[in-house]
Design a protein around this motif. Structure first.
Motif, PDB file in Angstrom:
ATOM      1  N   LEU A   1      -2.338  23.797  46.385  1.00 54.36           N
ATOM      2  CA  LEU A   1      -2.303  25.196  45.980  1.00 54.36           C
ATOM      3  C   LEU A   1      -3.445  25.471  45.014  1.00 54.36           C
ATOM      4  CD1 LEU A   1       1.494  25.946  45.332  1.00 54.36           C
ATOM      5  CD2 LEU A   1       0.113  26.568  47.315  1.00 54.36           C
ATOM      6  N   THR A   2      -4.010  26.676  45.146  1.00 51.01           N
ATOM      7  CA  THR A   2      -5.024  27.140  44.207  1.00 51.01           C
ATOM      8  C   THR A   2      -4.436  28.301  43.423  1.00 51.01           C
ATOM      9  OG1 THR A   2      -6.809  26.472  45.704  1.00 51.01           O
ATOM     10  CG2 THR A   2      -7.363  28.029  43.953  1.00 51.01           C
ATOM     11  N   LEU A   3      -4.214  28.080  42.141  1.00 50.40           N
ATOM     12  CA  LEU A   3      -3.594  29.074  41.268  1.00 50.40           C
ATOM     13  C   LEU A   3      -4.541  29.399  40.131  1.00 50.40           C
ATOM     14  CD1 LEU A   3      -0.034  27.455  41.067  1.00 50.40           C
ATOM     15  CD2 LEU A   3      -0.791  29.234  42.649  1.00 50.40           C
ATOM     16  N   ASP A   4      -4.908  30.672  40.030  1.00 50.51           N
ATOM     17  CA  ASP A   4      -5.820  31.129  38.978  1.00 50.51           C
ATOM     18  C   ASP A   4      -7.130  30.343  38.989  1.00 50.51           C
ATOM     19  OD1 ASP A   4      -3.819  32.900  38.186  1.00 50.51           O
ATOM     20  OD2 ASP A   4      -2.995  31.493  36.709  1.00 50.51           O
ATOM     21  N   GLY A   5      -7.620  30.062  40.199  1.00 54.92           N
ATOM     22  CA  GLY A   5      -8.888  29.358  40.333  1.00 54.92           C
ATOM     23  C   GLY A   5      -8.818  27.864  40.115  1.00 54.92           C
ATOM     24  N   GLU A   6      -7.623  27.306  39.918  1.00 49.48           N
ATOM     25  CA  GLU A   6      -7.456  25.870  39.688  1.00 49.48           C
ATOM     26  C   GLU A   6      -6.624  25.279  40.821  1.00 49.48           C
ATOM     27  OE1 GLU A   6      -6.098  22.795  36.103  1.00 49.48           O
ATOM     28  OE2 GLU A   6      -5.740  24.955  35.929  1.00 49.48           O
ATOM     29  N   GLN A   7      -7.018  24.104  41.297  1.00 46.69           N
ATOM     30  CA  GLN A   7      -6.354  23.471  42.431  1.00 46.69           C
ATOM     31  C   GLN A   7      -5.291  22.494  41.938  1.00 46.69           C
ATOM     32  OE1 GLN A   7      -8.974  21.393  45.140  1.00 46.69           O
ATOM     33  NE2 GLN A   7      -7.848  22.105  46.910  1.00 46.69           N
ATOM     34  N   PHE A   8      -4.113  22.539  42.604  1.00 46.50           N
ATOM     35  CA  PHE A   8      -2.985  21.692  42.231  1.00 46.50           C
ATOM     36  C   PHE A   8      -2.487  20.940  43.458  1.00 46.50           C
ATOM     37  CE2 PHE A   8      -3.023  25.014  39.076  1.00 46.50           C
ATOM     38  CZ  PHE A   8      -2.662  24.391  37.908  1.00 46.50           C
ATOM     39  N   ILE A   9      -2.022  19.705  43.221  1.00 45.20           N
ATOM     40  CA  ILE A   9      -1.302  18.926  44.230  1.00 45.20           C
ATOM     41  C   ILE A   9       0.184  19.082  43.945  1.00 45.20           C
ATOM     42  CG2 ILE A   9      -0.857  16.634  45.148  1.00 45.20           C
ATOM     43  CD1 ILE A   9      -3.659  15.845  44.483  1.00 45.20           C
TER      44      ILE A   9
ATOM     45  N   ARG B   1       3.579  29.044  35.406  1.00 42.15           N
ATOM     46  CA  ARG B   1       2.990  28.281  36.508  1.00 42.15           C
ATOM     47  C   ARG B   1       4.058  27.855  37.507  1.00 42.15           C
ATOM     48  NH1 ARG B   1      -2.027  28.507  37.223  1.00 42.15           N
ATOM     49  NH2 ARG B   1      -2.654  27.581  35.216  1.00 42.15           N
ATOM     50  N   ILE B   2       5.228  27.466  36.993  1.00 45.50           N
ATOM     51  CA  ILE B   2       6.320  27.041  37.878  1.00 45.50           C
ATOM     52  C   ILE B   2       6.786  28.212  38.734  1.00 45.50           C
ATOM     53  CG2 ILE B   2       8.727  26.278  37.874  1.00 45.50           C
ATOM     54  CD1 ILE B   2       8.057  24.491  35.517  1.00 45.50           C
ATOM     55  N   ARG B   3       6.865  29.409  38.169  1.00 41.33           N
ATOM     56  CA  ARG B   3       7.286  30.576  38.958  1.00 41.33           C
ATOM     57  C   ARG B   3       6.264  30.898  40.044  1.00 41.33           C
ATOM     58  NH1 ARG B   3       8.833  32.257  33.676  1.00 41.33           N
ATOM     59  NH2 ARG B   3      11.128  32.375  33.495  1.00 41.33           N
ATOM     60  N   GLN B   4       4.981  30.675  39.772  1.00 39.92           N
ATOM     61  CA  GLN B   4       3.972  30.883  40.816  1.00 39.92           C
ATOM     62  C   GLN B   4       4.187  29.915  41.979  1.00 39.92           C
ATOM     63  OE1 GLN B   4       0.401  30.355  38.442  1.00 39.92           O
ATOM     64  NE2 GLN B   4      -0.012  32.565  38.459  1.00 39.92           N
ATOM     65  N   ILE B   5       4.515  28.659  41.647  1.00 39.10           N
ATOM     66  CA  ILE B   5       4.734  27.661  42.703  1.00 39.10           C
ATOM     67  C   ILE B   5       6.011  27.969  43.471  1.00 39.10           C
ATOM     68  CG2 ILE B   5       5.158  25.209  43.125  1.00 39.10           C
ATOM     69  CD1 ILE B   5       3.413  24.590  40.705  1.00 39.10           C
ATOM     70  N   THR B   6       7.101  28.319  42.748  1.00 41.02           N
ATOM     71  CA  THR B   6       8.372  28.613  43.448  1.00 41.02           C
ATOM     72  C   THR B   6       8.241  29.866  44.301  1.00 41.02           C
ATOM     73  OG1 THR B   6       9.142  29.801  41.474  1.00 41.02           O
ATOM     74  CG2 THR B   6       9.761  27.483  41.691  1.00 41.02           C
ATOM     75  N   SER B   7       7.422  30.807  43.871  1.00 44.88           N
ATOM     76  CA  SER B   7       7.204  32.002  44.685  1.00 44.88           C
ATOM     77  C   SER B   7       6.562  31.646  46.012  1.00 44.88           C
ATOM     78  CB  SER B   7       6.324  32.996  43.913  1.00 44.88           C
ATOM     79  OG  SER B   7       6.011  34.121  44.706  1.00 44.88           O
TER      80      SER B   7
ATOM     81  N   MET C   1       0.595  18.653  39.882  1.00 46.33           N
ATOM     82  CA  MET C   1      -0.406  18.039  39.010  1.00 46.33           C
ATOM     83  C   MET C   1      -1.748  18.712  39.264  1.00 46.33           C
ATOM     84  SD  MET C   1      -1.700  14.076  38.997  1.00 46.33           S
ATOM     85  CE  MET C   1      -0.002  13.518  38.844  1.00 46.33           C
ATOM     86  N   PRO C   2      -2.469  19.126  38.216  1.00 49.22           N
ATOM     87  CA  PRO C   2      -3.807  19.700  38.422  1.00 49.22           C
ATOM     88  C   PRO C   2      -4.769  18.646  38.957  1.00 49.22           C
ATOM     89  CG  PRO C   2      -3.363  19.423  36.082  1.00 49.22           C
ATOM     90  CD  PRO C   2      -2.085  19.116  36.797  1.00 49.22           C
ATOM     91  N   LEU C   3      -5.430  18.965  40.071  1.00 52.10           N
ATOM     92  CA  LEU C   3      -6.321  17.992  40.714  1.00 52.10           C
ATOM     93  C   LEU C   3      -7.559  17.731  39.872  1.00 52.10           C
ATOM     94  CD1 LEU C   3      -6.714  16.299  43.266  1.00 52.10           C
ATOM     95  CD2 LEU C   3      -7.912  18.227  44.279  1.00 52.10           C
ATOM     96  N   GLU C   4      -8.065  18.748  39.190  1.00 51.93           N
ATOM     97  CA  GLU C   4      -9.288  18.583  38.404  1.00 51.93           C
ATOM     98  C   GLU C   4      -9.099  17.565  37.284  1.00 51.93           C
ATOM     99  OE1 GLU C   4     -12.415  21.285  35.779  1.00 51.93           O
ATOM    100  OE2 GLU C   4     -10.674  22.196  36.745  1.00 51.93           O
TER     101      GLU C   4
END
Length: 580
Positions: free
Chosen positions: A245-253, A224-230, A270-273
């Motif tokens: 950010l929306t990663l794998d269908g999940e929204q993050f702050i 997950r961290i590599r997705q954000i750093t990318s 942090m996952p918003l859900e």
């Protein structure tokens, strides 16, 4: 059939008109709440990583100061001097041990595990507090810079390091410096700090720098961290900020802040859900409740239509038939509820009216017509519908006491007014009817109170049935019904040697002397046949039952409204009772 479904659809439409604004208002409130909470989460996360970055800066700056303090140590100059002059080796060994002890003491002042190494290019020697320092000219040429440098090791622990040359102008050619002080600290220090921060907060912090492997806690989700750093690699972020950010269908702050000392970004996501899950659960429960209420309202509306609207409509047709002169009209429907009693009484009433029309003397016809008009006005579908609609509303809000009180008073009220065994009753029974009627109106309006003061000696006095209630109804509708304040109804009885008096007072707007005289003249004339008048009915019945001198009187009330006085003689009342 069209009338039935039109009425049912109107009820459903009314329910929708009540529910739809509620749903729209709640949806707007929900969106506003989510936006506020997202902003609060972003601000709180940014404040947390700012605190963490400040703590990290303090420790790193402390280590930078240690390198400067070491560079000022006089033992370094003495070692350089003794090496050039080739002094006694024992003395050099003592200087080296003294220098290493100083490095140990300085290293222990930091909360992070660190290493301090002194390089002496002139002597081609290196000294460190952990005995890891090795003089390597290539290493010095490659790594001596003015900033903290991250050294990633394939084997062993990666670390950050910083050099302080003496003199400071030796950065360009470090091998010509008198000394080079290297301060390093392990990456594990930052990992431990991030793990401690994570255990106290909900986020997932990590250090990020474009082109370098991110540094995170031991239990972090590196994928997950590599997705954000990318994403951050292509964004070129500012010194601080936040993004969704929306990663794998999940929204993050995601919040980020650039560390001043290391020049790395401290990132927290942090996952918003996870945070908004209770709010979304509440929203779903609300929508489910609205759907359930809509379905329940449809069922209740249909039930009330079958149990209330249909009987009322049939009762209304029956009353209209009687009004048109079809005295043989009878209700054949059996609803098996309280209306069955009303239908039974209506049929009895219609049969009694038909009998009276066919058998009584012409002189008594006006009295019977007046009574019939009074009964028809009392069995008013609008009045009954309003009372039953009140019962339905009280049941809907689970106010069983109010619903029960309305049903009991309504049953007592209709039981009395549909009782046709005798045209006379006692004043006590008449006042029971009045109390039931006042309680019904008070439950519906809730803005007046009443007072009844009748001497016990008058309660058994015989009077025509439905004599006081129409006057009280007139006081409510035309008296306190036209004012905005709180209403008062007062009923007082007085007995003299020759007659009885009942005084009905209200605190409405009252009547002028001219209006009172006009009203008395109108109720003294024959009814025009187009509309009923409760006061006319009572006045005419008093005169027919007793004599032309009896009837109603009007005066100003001490309460500020109108006073209606009902009076009849004692001898006349007794004679009337014997005739009945």
């Amino acid at each position: 059939m069209h009338y039935r479904w039109t009425t049912y659809k109107k009820i459903i439409l009314l329910v929708l008109l009540l529910l739809v604004p509620t749903v729209i208002l709640y949806s707007y409130s929900h969106v506003t709440s989510v936006n506020v909470i997202e902003n609060e989460i972003q601000e709180a996360s940014l404040n947390r990583i700012f605190t963490l970055s400040s703590q990290m800066d303090n420790i790193v700056e402390q280590l930078s100061i240690l390198s400067i303090v070491v560079s000022k140590d006089p033992a370094i100059k003495q070692l350089n001097k003794s090496g050039r002059e080739k002094t006694d080796p024992l003395k050099q060994l003592e200087l080296q041990e003294s220098l290493v002890r100083s490095l140990d003491l300085l290293s222990a002042t930091s909360r992070w595990i660190n290493g301090i190494t002194i390089y002496l290019p002139g002597l081609k020697q290196a000294y460190s507090n952990d005995y890891s320092g090795v003089y390597n000219p290539e290493y010095l040429q490659r790594n001596v810079t003015t900033d903290w440098r991250y050294n990633r090791m394939e084997q062993g622990d990666s670390y950050f390091s910083k050099f302080v040359p003496s003199p400071l102008t030796s950065y360009k050619n470090p091998l010509e410096a008198e000394s080079l002080i290297e301060v390093r600290f392990s990456k594990q220090n930052i990992v431990n700090m991030l793990s401690e921060f994570k255990s106290e907060n909900k986020g997932e912090p990590f250090l990020y720098k474009a082109g370098s492997e991110p540094i995170a806690s031991g239990e972090a989700d590196m994928e997950r961290i590599r997705q954000i750093t990318s994403y951050l690699d292509g964004k070129q972020p500012d010194n601080s900020g936040h993004l969704m950010l929306t990663l794998d269908g999940e929204q993050f702050i995601v919040n980020y802040l650039k560390n001043k000392s290391l020049q790395w970004y401290l990132v927290d996501y942090m996952p918003l859900e996870q945070t908004l899950k209770p709010i979304f659960h509440t929203r779903n429960m609300f929508y489910f409740a609205m759907c359930f209420m809509l379905g329940l309202s449809a069922v209740v509306a249909f039930f009330l239509y079958k149990q209330v609207q249909v009987p009322i409509r049939m009762l209304m047709h029956g009353v209209q038939g009687i009004q048109r002169g079809t005295y043989s009209y009878r209700l054949q429907y059996h609803p098996k509820n309280e209306f069955e009693f009303l239908f039974y009484r209506f049929n009895e009433m219609a049969a009694e009216i038909q009998r009276l029309i066919e058998t009584v003397y012409k002189e008594n016809i006006r009295f019977r017509e007046a009574k019939l008009k009074q009964l028809q006005s009392q069995i008013n579908p609008h009045f009954l519908y309003n009372c039953l609609f009140f019962v339905k509303n009280m049941i809907a809000i689970d106010d069983k006491s109010s619903a029960t009180a309305m049903v009991l008073n309504l049953a007592q009220y209709y039981r009395f007014i549909t009782k046709l065994e005798s045209t006379m009753t006692s004043l006590g029974d008449e006042m029971k009817l009045v109390r039931s009627y006042l309680d019904i109106q008070n439950l519906r309006m809730e803005r007046f109170h009443y007072e009844i003061d009748i001497p016990d000696s008058m309660l058994e006095t015989p009077i025509p049935r439905l004599l006081i209630q129409p006057i009280v109804e007139n006081a409510i509708i035309h008296g306190i019904g036209n004012i905005e304040g709180y209403g008062i109804i007062s009923i007082e009885g007085k007995e003299t040697d020759s007659d009885y008096k009942i005084m009905i007072d209200d605190n409405g707007n009252g009547l002028s002397e001219e209006k009172a005289a006009e009203l008395l003249d109108r109720i003294s004339r024959p009814l025009d046949g187009e509309s009923g008048c409760g006061l006319w009915n009572v006045h005419q019945r008093l005169q027919l039952q007793f004599n032309k001198q009896e009837g109603l009187q009007f005066a100003a009330s001490p309460l500020g409204g109108l006073r209606v006085i009902v009076s009849w003689g004692k001898t006349i009342a007794s004679d009337s009772d014997r005739r009945e």
